[in-house]
Design a protein around this motif. Structure first.
Motif, short mmCIF file in Angstrom:
data_model
loop_
_atom_site.label_atom_id
_atom_site.label_comp_id
_atom_site.label_asym_id
_atom_site.label_seq_id
_atom_site.Cartn_x
_atom_site.Cartn_y
_atom_site.Cartn_z
N ALA A 123 -20.55 8.79 -6.23
CA ALA A 123 -21.76 9.45 -6.74
C ALA A 123 -22.73 8.44 -7.33
CB ALA A 123 -21.38 10.50 -7.77
N ARG A 124 -22.18 7.47 -8.05
CA ARG A 124 -23.04 6.45 -8.65
C ARG A 124 -23.69 5.57 -7.59
NH1 ARG A 124 -19.46 4.20 -11.17
NH2 ARG A 124 -19.16 2.24 -10.05
N LYS A 125 -22.92 5.16 -6.59
CA LYS A 125 -23.44 4.29 -5.54
C LYS A 125 -24.51 4.98 -4.70
CE LYS A 125 -20.97 0.44 -5.89
NZ LYS A 125 -21.54 -0.93 -5.95
N LEU A 126 -24.32 6.26 -4.44
CA LEU A 126 -25.26 7.00 -3.58
C LEU A 126 -26.31 7.78 -4.38
CD1 LEU A 126 -22.80 8.34 -0.85
CD2 LEU A 126 -24.50 6.50 -0.62
N ALA A 127 -26.24 7.67 -5.71
CA ALA A 127 -27.20 8.35 -6.58
C ALA A 127 -27.24 9.85 -6.30
CB ALA A 127 -28.59 7.74 -6.43
N ILE A 128 -26.06 10.47 -6.24
CA ILE A 128 -25.95 11.90 -6.00
C ILE A 128 -25.11 12.53 -7.10
CG2 ILE A 128 -26.20 11.71 -3.49
CD1 ILE A 128 -23.15 11.87 -3.26
N PRO A 129 -25.16 13.87 -7.25
CA PRO A 129 -24.34 14.52 -8.28
C PRO A 129 -22.85 14.37 -7.99
CG PRO A 129 -26.11 15.95 -7.52
CD PRO A 129 -26.07 14.80 -6.58
N LEU A 130 -22.08 14.32 -9.03
CA LEU A 130 -20.63 14.27 -8.90
C LEU A 130 -20.15 15.48 -8.11
CD1 LEU A 130 -18.17 12.61 -9.93
CD2 LEU A 130 -18.03 14.22 -11.83
N ALA A 131 -19.22 15.26 -7.18
CA ALA A 131 -18.60 16.31 -6.35
C ALA A 131 -19.48 16.79 -5.20
CB ALA A 131 -18.16 17.50 -7.19
N GLN A 132 -20.67 16.22 -5.05
CA GLN A 132 -21.47 16.59 -3.88
C GLN A 132 -20.72 16.15 -2.62
OE1 GLN A 132 -25.72 15.79 -3.87
NE2 GLN A 132 -25.65 15.15 -1.72
N ARG A 133 -20.89 16.91 -1.54
CA ARG A 133 -20.14 16.63 -0.33
C ARG A 133 -20.65 15.37 0.39
NH1 ARG A 133 -19.41 21.78 3.37
NH2 ARG A 133 -21.67 21.82 3.19
N VAL A 134 -19.72 14.54 0.78
CA VAL A 134 -20.03 13.36 1.57
C VAL A 134 -19.01 13.26 2.70
CG1 VAL A 134 -21.08 12.06 -0.32
CG2 VAL A 134 -18.61 11.86 0.10
N ILE A 135 -19.37 12.52 3.74
CA ILE A 135 -18.43 12.30 4.84
C ILE A 135 -17.75 10.96 4.61
CG2 ILE A 135 -18.16 11.98 7.32
CD1 ILE A 135 -20.49 13.82 7.74
N TYR A 136 -16.45 10.98 4.58
CA TYR A 136 -15.66 9.77 4.38
C TYR A 136 -15.15 9.32 5.74
CZ TYR A 136 -11.67 6.86 2.96
OH TYR A 136 -10.77 5.84 2.81
N ILE A 137 -15.44 8.06 6.10
CA ILE A 137 -15.09 7.53 7.41
C ILE A 137 -14.30 6.24 7.24
CG2 ILE A 137 -15.99 6.71 9.63
CD1 ILE A 137 -18.57 8.26 9.02
N ARG A 138 -13.24 6.12 8.02
CA ARG A 138 -12.49 4.86 8.07
C ARG A 138 -12.40 4.40 9.53
NH1 ARG A 138 -7.21 4.19 6.66
NH2 ARG A 138 -6.66 6.30 7.36
N ARG A 139 -12.65 3.12 9.74
CA ARG A 139 -12.62 2.57 11.09
C ARG A 139 -11.85 1.26 11.09
NH1 ARG A 139 -18.34 3.70 10.43
NH2 ARG A 139 -19.04 5.43 11.72
N LEU A 140 -11.32 0.92 12.24
CA LEU A 140 -10.65 -0.37 12.42
C LEU A 140 -11.26 -1.05 13.64
CD1 LEU A 140 -8.31 -2.15 11.33
CD2 LEU A 140 -6.87 -1.12 13.11
N VAL A 141 -11.74 -2.26 13.44
CA VAL A 141 -12.31 -3.05 14.53
C VAL A 141 -11.23 -3.95 15.10
CG1 VAL A 141 -14.06 -4.76 15.19
CG2 VAL A 141 -14.59 -3.00 13.48
N GLN A 142 -11.03 -3.88 16.41
CA GLN A 142 -10.01 -4.68 17.05
C GLN A 142 -10.62 -5.57 18.13
OE1 GLN A 142 -7.17 -0.90 17.25
NE2 GLN A 142 -6.14 -2.75 17.99
N GLN A 143 -10.14 -6.80 18.21
CA GLN A 143 -10.56 -7.73 19.24
C GLN A 143 -9.35 -7.96 20.13
OE1 GLN A 143 -11.91 -11.61 17.90
NE2 GLN A 143 -13.68 -11.43 19.23
N ILE A 144 -9.44 -7.44 21.35
CA ILE A 144 -8.30 -7.33 22.27
C ILE A 144 -7.26 -6.46 21.55
CG2 ILE A 144 -6.68 -8.58 23.77
CD1 ILE A 144 -8.46 -11.00 23.56
N ASP A 145 -6.12 -7.01 21.14
CA ASP A 145 -5.13 -6.20 20.42
C ASP A 145 -5.00 -6.62 18.96
OD1 ASP A 145 -4.42 -4.64 22.62
OD2 ASP A 145 -3.09 -6.21 23.37
N MET A 146 -5.93 -7.45 18.50
CA MET A 146 -5.83 -7.96 17.13
C MET A 146 -6.85 -7.29 16.22
SD MET A 146 -6.29 -11.84 15.68
CE MET A 146 -4.84 -12.43 16.55
N PRO A 147 -6.40 -6.61 15.15
CA PRO A 147 -7.35 -6.02 14.20
C PRO A 147 -8.05 -7.11 13.40
CG PRO A 147 -5.11 -5.75 13.41
CD PRO A 147 -5.00 -6.35 14.78
#
Length: 252
Positions: A123-147
């Protein structure tokens, strides 16, 4: 100002724009010592006459030379060749992008995407109210078979904004670095810090806990200057390199 006895001309049949040809010509003159620190560049009218180009072309070329730190303009006096200043070195991520973006050899794997309430930090980083809905995304970048990179990001949830769908569909590194949703983004901040890998990151990147890594924190804004997303990359130190070039000849 020293004169070049082998003056090059602007090639009208070249695919390279005239202003970039002039940038290259002046850069070569600086790199080879034809123009030295403190030397004054020809006046705009002299450039126009010498190369048969427009004042706008000259101004555009001079602006690029100034952006590259090769020259500086003094109001009422002219444009002069600058001295080499290591403090003005600019590091760009282009080489990093090129080293990772090897077509089908590099891909982005979506690990998680869900709607969550913003905690205090988000909330502090995005300057929004506490508990406001956000989309949480996690990704892994791989080069050939190596993360090589682990990415976590929080995007402000707005079902009417096509940015969200575009973010979720990114599966190529080029899209992740350039931004498939670049049409909806205006600017951003990027901070790079050295860190030590923690347990979760070590498991995903397949390196020992405590290994050296780079933390790249980013914040993006849209064209209305509203915050859009906040997140960070954790990059393996053995796959992260920043190189810059200073002085004339760097782009030749």
């Amino acid at each position: 100002m020293k004169q070049d006895n082998n003056i090059k001309t602007i090639d009208r049949h070249s695919y390279e724009p005239a202003y970039m040809q002039l940038v290259r010509i002046v850069s070569e003159q600086i790199a080879t010592g034809v123009l030295r620190t403190g030397d004054q560049l020809p006046a705009e009218s002299q450039f126009c006459s010498q190369y048969n180009i427009s004042p706008m072309t000259v101004r555009r070329a001079i602006n690029i030379l100034a952006e590259r730190g090769l020259v500086s303009a003094t109001q009422g006096k002219g444009t002069f060749v600058k001295s080499l200043d290591i403090g003005e070195a600019v590091f760009r991520l282009q080489e990093l992008k090129n080293s990772w973006a090897q077509g089908s050899l590099t891909n982005v794997r979506l690990l998680e995407a869900r709607i969550v309430p913003a905690d205090e930090r988000v909330a502090r980083k995005l300057a929004i109210p506490l508990a406001q809905r956000v989309i949480y995304i996690r990704r892994l970048v791989q080069q050939i078979d190596m993360p090589t990179m682990y990415h976590r990001e929080y995007v402000i949830y707005d079902p009417k904004r096509p940015l969200v769908e575009a973010q979720l569909q990114i599966t190529l590194l080029e899209g992740l670095l350039q931004g498939q949703s670049s049409g909806g983004l205006r600017r951003g901040h990027l901070t790079i810090e050295p860190v030590n890998i923690r347990e979760e990151e070590a498991g995903l990147l397949k390196i020992p806990i405590g290994s050296a890594a780079f933390y790249l924190e980013h914040i993006f804004y849209d064209f209305n200057d509203h915050l859009v997303s906040w997140g960070w990359f954790i990059c393996r130190a053995d796959h992260f390199k920043l190189t810059t070039y200073i002085g004339a000849g760097a782009d030749l």
